[in-house]
Design a protein around this motif. Structure first.
Motif: not given
Length: 351
Positions: A9, A33-34, A126, A129-131, A149, A151, A153
């Motif tokens: 991350a 993700y993002g 996709d 939101a994910w974390s 990981l 992201e 953005a």
């Protein structure tokens, strides 16, 4: 374990992925993700191209989603040896491993800690939101130590302008930087939305150079873009043009309460901009505080210079009154919005 995939991350995750792809030195575990799904799927496809041959894809490419995911089947897919190829790939769409039951989390921890060298696993988020839940220490340790990981953005305005220019050029079209910024604001600034609009605009325009009328003719703006334009008219006391923008939103079947929220968001930004402007703060600070684009922040700061703090406060009161009326009265919500923009325009002209 690929040493480049050690710490997931971090802001440097995307450059690490680019380096791995360039050097053909991919890791075994990724979490994508993002908000910028266009980039997400671009890099997912790049990984697949390096790992999977089209002729043996049916044997070596395994895809799961929330409908068909099963921990045992997933484990088998990860362990399966490649057939007539060097690598296998497992892609898991929108399955949050941190929300699994305890038994499945323990099994997942073991799987992710010992992914075979020939397998690359990609978890894709996709649709929202994910974390990772770092409180689940065993699972998080397996993810952190073995995975990357990444992201995706939203890109900043400068990068998007260059990207838009290149994509229009690929269609044998030229576009000025200020029109790129305009298109970013209309679409919300995601590459997925921009790619579709660039294709439409290029097909529509018969000229080599794109002009604003080409964009307006075929591009349907997002709610925030229309609210931004409406707010601009209202602060100048222009009721007629603001009403036309409101009716445009109603034709797009936007819910009145969402429209009110978008108007409120714009005026809250103006209120913050006024405070910052009074204290000599830059537009970049407004962009960071409000999570808005550089263009929108600069425009808000310019508008705020012409407004009083009293005006900004009064408009927010009118918006809150309208919100209460929408939630408690039997009045028509569209009519309440029309009354609101009339009152705002009157405040701007005579207040």
């Amino acid at each position: 374990m690929n040493p480049l995939a050690k710490k997931g991350a971090e802001p440097s995750a995307l450059p690490i992925l680019k380096t791995q792809l360039k050097e053909k030195n991919l890791g075994r575990l990724y979490f994508f993700y993002g908000e910028e799904t266009f980039l997400l799927h671009h890099y997912l496809e790049q990984i697949k191209k390096q790992r999977i041959d089209a002729l043996t894809e049916s044997f070596n490419y395994h895809k799961f989603n929330s409908e068909n995911f099963d921990i045992r089947t997933f484990a088998d897919a990860v362990e399966n040896l490649p057939m007539m190829a060097e690598f296998t790939m497992v892609c898991v769409d929108n399955v949050d491993i941190f929300k699994m039951n305890e038994a499945d989390r323990e099994a997942m921890t073991d799987i992710l800690s010992d992914i075979p060298e020939y397998c690359t696993v990609v978890f894709v988020h996709d649709t929202g939101a994910w974390s990772p839940d770092k409180r689940l220490k065993k699972l998080w340790t397996a993810v952190d130590h073995n995975g990357l990981l990444v992201e995706f953005a939203k890109q900043d305005q400068r990068d998007l302008v260059s990207w838009i220019t290149r994509h229009f050029a690929a269609n044998q079209k030229r576009i000025a930087p200020e029109l790129c910024v305009y298109l970013i604001e209309l679409t919300g600034g995601t590459m997925t939305a921009l790619a579709g609009e660039i294709a439409k605009i290029s097909a529509y325009s018969a000229a080599d150079t794109i002009v604003r009328s080409d964009i307006d003719a075929v591009t349907e703006p997002v709610l925030d873009a229309v609210a931004f334009r409406m707010t601009d008219y209202l602060t100048q006391g222009q009721y007629g043009p603001a009403l036309l923008e409101l009716r445009r939103l109603m034709k797009m079947q936007e819910e009145p309460i969402r429209v009110l929220g978008a108007i409120g968001k714009q005026f809250r930004s103006l209120g913050v901009a006024k405070t910052l402007e009074d204290h000599g703060r830059p537009a970049s600070e407004l962009s960071q505080l409000q999570g808005i684009s550089e263009y929108a922040a600069k425009k808000a700061m310019q508008t705020a210079r012409k407004l009083s703090a009293t005006f900004c406060g009064r408009i927010l009161e009118l918006i809150m009154d309208t919100d209460r009326a929408m939630k408690t009265s039997l009045d028509d919500n569209e009519r309440l919005l029309e009354v609101l923009i009339f009152r705002i325009s009157q405040e701007a002209r005579y207040g």
